[in-house]
Design a protein around this motif. Structure first.
Motif, PDB file in Angstrom:
ATOM      1  N   LYS A 232      18.670   0.182  24.332  1.00 57.45           N
ATOM      2  CA  LYS A 232      18.520  -0.076  22.899  1.00 57.45           C
ATOM      3  C   LYS A 232      18.705   1.168  22.048  1.00 57.45           C
ATOM      4  CE  LYS A 232      14.579  -1.767  23.830  1.00 57.45           C
ATOM      5  NZ  LYS A 232      13.284  -2.496  23.736  1.00 57.45           N
ATOM      6  N   VAL A 233      18.946   0.902  20.753  1.00 52.64           N
ATOM      7  CA  VAL A 233      19.017   1.932  19.725  1.00 52.64           C
ATOM      8  C   VAL A 233      17.929   1.644  18.702  1.00 52.64           C
ATOM      9  CG1 VAL A 233      20.372   2.827  17.792  1.00 52.64           C
ATOM     10  CG2 VAL A 233      21.471   2.436  20.008  1.00 52.64           C
ATOM     11  N   LEU A 234      17.167   2.682  18.368  1.00 57.46           N
ATOM     12  CA  LEU A 234      16.096   2.566  17.385  1.00 57.46           C
ATOM     13  C   LEU A 234      16.270   3.648  16.329  1.00 57.46           C
ATOM     14  CD1 LEU A 234      13.287   1.555  16.335  1.00 57.46           C
ATOM     15  CD2 LEU A 234      12.266   3.245  17.891  1.00 57.46           C
ATOM     16  N   VAL A 235      16.309   3.230  15.059  1.00 54.82           N
ATOM     17  CA  VAL A 235      16.248   4.152  13.922  1.00 54.82           C
ATOM     18  C   VAL A 235      15.050   3.724  13.095  1.00 54.82           C
ATOM     19  CG1 VAL A 235      17.394   5.029  11.875  1.00 54.82           C
ATOM     20  CG2 VAL A 235      18.733   4.530  13.934  1.00 54.82           C
ATOM     21  N   SER A 236      14.046   4.593  12.998  1.00 52.80           N
ATOM     22  CA  SER A 236      12.774   4.174  12.416  1.00 52.80           C
ATOM     23  C   SER A 236      12.220   5.228  11.476  1.00 52.80           C
ATOM     24  CB  SER A 236      11.764   3.906  13.543  1.00 52.80           C
ATOM     25  OG  SER A 236      10.522   3.498  13.017  1.00 52.80           O
ATOM     26  N   LYS A 237      11.694   4.756  10.346  1.00 57.04           N
ATOM     27  CA  LYS A 237      11.018   5.609   9.363  1.00 57.04           C
ATOM     28  C   LYS A 237       9.611   5.082   9.154  1.00 57.04           C
ATOM     29  CE  LYS A 237      10.512   8.733   6.177  1.00 57.04           C
ATOM     30  NZ  LYS A 237       9.061   8.724   6.441  1.00 57.04           N
ATOM     31  N   ALA A 238       8.638   5.976   9.187  1.00 53.86           N
ATOM     32  CA  ALA A 238       7.241   5.568   9.005  1.00 53.86           C
ATOM     33  C   ALA A 238       6.551   6.535   8.042  1.00 53.86           C
ATOM     34  CB  ALA A 238       6.513   5.547  10.342  1.00 53.86           C
ATOM     35  N   VAL A 239       5.367   6.140   7.564  1.00 55.67           N
ATOM     36  CA  VAL A 239       4.483   6.965   6.740  1.00 55.67           C
ATOM     37  C   VAL A 239       5.155   7.397   5.441  1.00 55.67           C
ATOM     38  CG1 VAL A 239       2.814   8.861   6.764  1.00 55.67           C
ATOM     39  CG2 VAL A 239       3.538   7.840   8.920  1.00 55.67           C
ATOM     40  N   GLY A 240       5.579   6.423   4.647  1.00 56.64           N
ATOM     41  CA  GLY A 240       6.130   6.737   3.327  1.00 56.64           C
ATOM     42  C   GLY A 240       7.526   7.311   3.408  1.00 56.64           C
ATOM     43  N   GLY A 241       8.100   7.550   2.250  1.00 57.88           N
ATOM     44  CA  GLY A 241       9.448   8.098   2.202  1.00 57.88           C
ATOM     45  C   GLY A 241      10.504   7.020   2.329  1.00 57.88           C
ATOM     46  N   ASP A 242      11.662   7.273   1.726  1.00 54.55           N
ATOM     47  CA  ASP A 242      12.756   6.310   1.751  1.00 54.55           C
ATOM     48  C   ASP A 242      13.643   6.514   2.963  1.00 54.55           C
ATOM     49  OD1 ASP A 242      11.798   5.399  -0.648  1.00 54.55           O
ATOM     50  OD2 ASP A 242      13.315   6.434  -1.869  1.00 54.55           O
ATOM     51  N   GLN A 243      14.351   5.448   3.303  1.00 57.16           N
ATOM     52  CA  GLN A 243      15.355   5.477   4.368  1.00 57.16           C
ATOM     53  C   GLN A 243      16.688   5.048   3.749  1.00 57.16           C
ATOM     54  OE1 GLN A 243      15.588   2.223   7.320  1.00 57.16           O
ATOM     55  NE2 GLN A 243      15.277   3.794   8.894  1.00 57.16           N
ATOM     56  N   THR A 244      17.701   5.920   3.863  1.00 60.43           N
ATOM     57  CA  THR A 244      19.015   5.636   3.298  1.00 60.43           C
ATOM     58  C   THR A 244      20.061   5.734   4.390  1.00 60.43           C
ATOM     59  OG1 THR A 244      18.378   6.529   1.132  1.00 60.43           O
ATOM     60  CG2 THR A 244      20.729   6.343   1.585  1.00 60.43           C
ATOM     61  N   VAL A 245      20.860   4.682   4.533  1.00 60.64           N
ATOM     62  CA  VAL A 245      21.951   4.651   5.501  1.00 60.64           C
ATOM     63  C   VAL A 245      23.214   4.296   4.729  1.00 60.64           C
ATOM     64  CG1 VAL A 245      22.832   3.606   7.611  1.00 60.64           C
ATOM     65  CG2 VAL A 245      20.366   3.945   7.337  1.00 60.64           C
ATOM     66  N   TYR A 246      24.093   5.282   4.547  1.00 61.10           N
ATOM     67  CA  TYR A 246      25.280   5.100   3.716  1.00 61.10           C
ATOM     68  C   TYR A 246      26.524   5.502   4.495  1.00 61.10           C
ATOM     69  CZ  TYR A 246      28.928   6.525   0.429  1.00 61.10           C
ATOM     70  OH  TYR A 246      30.126   6.709  -0.201  1.00 61.10           O
ATOM     71  N   ALA A 247      27.551   4.646   4.477  1.00 64.88           N
ATOM     72  CA  ALA A 247      28.840   4.950   5.079  1.00 64.88           C
ATOM     73  C   ALA A 247      29.935   4.620   4.090  1.00 64.88           C
ATOM     74  CB  ALA A 247      29.040   4.155   6.370  1.00 64.88           C
ATOM     75  N   ALA A 248      30.887   5.542   3.917  1.00 65.73           N
ATOM     76  CA  ALA A 248      32.044   5.247   3.101  1.00 65.73           C
ATOM     77  C   ALA A 248      32.963   4.245   3.800  1.00 65.73           C
ATOM     78  CB  ALA A 248      32.806   6.532   2.790  1.00 65.73           C
ATOM     79  N   GLY A 249      32.859   4.174   5.134  1.00 66.66           N
ATOM     80  CA  GLY A 249      33.588   3.172   5.904  1.00 66.66           C
ATOM     81  C   GLY A 249      32.719   1.958   6.182  1.00 66.66           C
ATOM     82  N   ASN A 250      32.660   1.555   7.451  1.00 68.16           N
ATOM     83  CA  ASN A 250      31.884   0.384   7.843  1.00 68.16           C
ATOM     84  C   ASN A 250      30.550   0.779   8.450  1.00 68.16           C
ATOM     85  OD1 ASN A 250      34.032  -1.510   7.244  1.00 68.16           O
ATOM     86  ND2 ASN A 250      35.055  -0.762   9.083  1.00 68.16           N
ATOM     87  N   ILE A 251      29.583  -0.138   8.393  1.00 66.34           N
ATOM     88  CA  ILE A 251      28.328  -0.009   9.128  1.00 66.34           C
ATOM     89  C   ILE A 251      28.289  -1.142  10.137  1.00 66.34           C
ATOM     90  CG2 ILE A 251      25.818  -0.066   8.995  1.00 66.34           C
ATOM     91  CD1 ILE A 251      25.995   1.117   6.235  1.00 66.34           C
ATOM     92  N   ASN A 252      28.261  -0.784  11.431  1.00 65.55           N
ATOM     93  CA  ASN A 252      28.298  -1.766  12.514  1.00 65.55           C
ATOM     94  C   ASN A 252      27.045  -1.661  13.362  1.00 65.55           C
ATOM     95  OD1 ASN A 252      30.945  -2.593  11.814  1.00 65.55           O
ATOM     96  ND2 ASN A 252      31.807  -0.883  12.976  1.00 65.55           N
ATOM     97  N   LEU A 253      26.303  -2.767  13.487  1.00 67.07           N
ATOM     98  CA  LEU A 253      25.135  -2.862  14.351  1.00 67.07           C
ATOM     99  C   LEU A 253      25.441  -3.918  15.411  1.00 67.07           C
ATOM    100  CD1 LEU A 253      24.021  -1.552  11.713  1.00 67.07           C
ATOM    101  CD2 LEU A 253      21.841  -2.679  12.208  1.00 67.07           C
ATOM    102  N   THR A 254      25.411  -3.507  16.703  1.00 71.28           N
ATOM    103  CA  THR A 254      25.779  -4.392  17.801  1.00 71.28           C
ATOM    104  C   THR A 254      24.713  -4.330  18.881  1.00 71.28           C
ATOM    105  OG1 THR A 254      28.110  -3.912  17.370  1.00 71.28           O
ATOM    106  CG2 THR A 254      27.587  -4.974  19.456  1.00 71.28           C
ATOM    107  N   GLY A 255      24.283  -5.486  19.350  1.00 71.19           N
ATOM    108  CA  GLY A 255      23.194  -5.537  20.328  1.00 71.19           C
ATOM    109  C   GLY A 255      23.513  -4.929  21.669  1.00 71.19           C
ATOM    110  N   GLY A 256      24.759  -4.972  22.106  1.00 75.17           N
ATOM    111  CA  GLY A 256      25.127  -4.399  23.391  1.00 75.17           C
ATOM    112  C   GLY A 256      25.439  -5.453  24.424  1.00 75.17           C
ATOM    113  N   ALA A 257      26.065  -5.032  25.523  1.00 75.01           N
ATOM    114  CA  ALA A 257      26.518  -5.960  26.561  1.00 75.01           C
ATOM    115  C   ALA A 257      25.391  -6.433  27.460  1.00 75.01           C
ATOM    116  CB  ALA A 257      27.612  -5.296  27.397  1.00 75.01           C
ATOM    117  N   GLY A 258      24.385  -5.620  27.685  1.00 74.23           N
ATOM    118  CA  GLY A 258      23.329  -5.948  28.633  1.00 74.23           C
ATOM    119  C   GLY A 258      22.291  -6.898  28.066  1.00 74.23           C
ATOM    120  N   ASP A 259      21.608  -7.622  28.950  1.00 76.81           N
ATOM    121  CA  ASP A 259      20.503  -8.473  28.530  1.00 76.81           C
ATOM    122  C   ASP A 259      19.408  -7.619  27.897  1.00 76.81           C
ATOM    123  OD1 ASP A 259      21.903 -10.533  29.610  1.00 76.81           O
ATOM    124  OD2 ASP A 259      20.668 -10.736  31.409  1.00 76.81           O
ATOM    125  N   SER A 260      18.861  -8.122  26.801  1.00 78.82           N
ATOM    126  CA  SER A 260      17.797  -7.439  26.058  1.00 78.82           C
ATOM    127  C   SER A 260      18.255  -6.134  25.417  1.00 78.82           C
ATOM    128  CB  SER A 260      16.569  -7.176  26.950  1.00 78.82           C
ATOM    129  OG  SER A 260      16.056  -8.375  27.459  1.00 78.82           O
TER     130      SER A 260
END
Length: 280
Positions: A232-260
Motif C-alpha cells: 500500500k501507499v499512505l499519504v497522511s496529515k495529522a494534528v492541524g495544518g493543510d494538505q495540498t496535492v497539486y499537479a500540472a499534469g494528471n493525478i493518478n491513484l491506483t490500488g495495485g495488482a495485489g489483493d488488499s
C-alpha cells in the motif's frame, strides 16, 4: 584519519578523535568521495561537510555506514547512499546534488537505511530516488523532527521493493512544513511488488504538507496479481495544518495488482485538503 586515494576518488574510512572535532570539511574539486561503512560510527565531528565535484557515495554495501553528528552536509553532482546504515544529525542535515545534472539516491540492500535529523533537505538538479530492496526488510526511512523538504528539477520517486516488508517511509513529527516539489517532472509513490511492500509519507505536526509537481502525481499500491500482498501507499496529515496535492499534469491513484493493495490520501488533522490542478 583514514583517507586513501583510489584513482580519482578519495576514500574515507574513519576519522577518530578523543573529543569530536568542531568541524570537519572535506572538498574534492576534481573527483569523487566515498565514505566507507565500518559498522560503527565512522567520523567524529560536530559539523560534518563532504563535497565532491563528482559523485559522493555513503557506502554501506559491505558494512553499515553510520554517521552521527550535530549537523551533516553531503554534496556532489550525484549523491548516493547505498547498502545499509544510519545517518543521524541532531540539527540540520542536507543531501544536495549540484554542479550539473545529477541525482540524490538512497538504495537499500543488505539491510535498512535510516536517516534522522531535526531539519532535513534533499535537493537534486535532476531526480530524487528512495528505493526499497530485493530482500526482506531492505527499506529506507527518512525522518525529521522539525521540518522536511524534497525538491528536484525533474522527478521525485519513492519506490517500495520487490521483497516482503521493503518499505520506504518519510515521516515528519515536528511543527514545521513537509514539502515535495518537482519543478520539471513528476512525483511517484509506488508501493512495490513484495508482500507488505509499502510507501508512506506522514506528517503529524501543525505545519503544512504539500506536494507540487510540474508533471503528474502517481500513487500506486503494489503486489502481484492473485496474491494477498497488503502492499500500500499512505499519504497522511495529522494534528492541524493543510494538505495540498497539486499537479500540472494528471493525478493518478491506483490500488495495485495485489489483493488488499491500496492507496490512502488523508488529512486527519482538521485542516483543509486540496487535491487537483490548483494549489489555491
Amino acid at each position: 584519519f583514514g583517507f586513501a586515494r583510489n584513482g580519482s576518488a578519495l576514500d574515507i574510512s574513519t576519522v577518530a578523535s578523543t573529543s569530536p572535532l568542531s568541524n570537519l570539511v572535506i572538498t574534492v574539486n576534481a573527483g569523487d568521495i566515498r565514505a566507507i561503512g565500518t559498522g560503527t560510527s565512522s567520523i567524529a565531528a560536530d559539523g560534518l561537510s563532504l563535497t565532491a565535484s563528482g559523485t559522493l557515495t555513503l557506502d554501506g554495501s559491505s558494512s553499515a555506514i553510520i554517521l552521527s553528528n550535530v549537523s551533516q552536509t553531503f554534496r556532489g553532482t550525484n549523491v548516493l547512499v547505498n547498502g545499509q546504515g544510519a545517518l543521524t544529525a541532531s540539527a540540520a542535515q542536507e543531501f544536495r546534488s549540484q554542479g550539473g545534472a545529477g541525482n540524490v539516491e538512497f538504495r537499500a540492500s543488505g539491510g535498512a537505511i535510516t536517516v534522522n535529523a531535526a531539519d532535513q533537505t534533499l535537493a537534486s538538479t535532476q531526480d530524487i530516488l528512495l528505493q526499497g530492496g530485493t530482500a526482506a526488510n531492505e527499506g529506507v526511512t527518512i525522518a525529521a523532527t522539525n521540518s522536511q523538504s524534497f525538491s528536484a528539477n525533474r522527478h521525485i520517486n519513492l519506490f517500495g521493493g520487490s521483497a516482503a516488508d521493503t518499505a520506504v517511509a518519510v515521516t515528519l513529527t515536528g511543527s514545521g512544513d513537509q514539502d515535495f516539489a518537482s519543478s520539471g517532472g513528476s512525483i511517484s509513490l509506488l508501493a512495490g511488488s513484495g508482500d507488505r511492500a509499502s510507501v508512506s509519507v506522514t506528517a503529524s505536526g501543525a505545519g503544512q504538507q504539500t506536494f507540487l509537481a510540474a508533471g503528474d502525481i502517481i500513487l500506486s499500491g503494489g503486489g502481484a496479481a492473485g496474491v494477498t500482498s497488503n502492499s500500500k501507499v499512505l499519504v497522511s496529515k495529522a494534528v492541524g495544518g493543510d494538505q495540498t496535492v497539486y499537479a500540472a499534469g494528471n493525478i493518478n491513484l491506483t490500488g495495485g495488482a495485489g489483493d488488499s493493495g491500496s492507496v490512502i490520501l488523508e488529512n486527519r488533522g482538521g485542516g483543509n485538503q486540496r487535491v487537483g490542478t490548483s494549489s489555491t
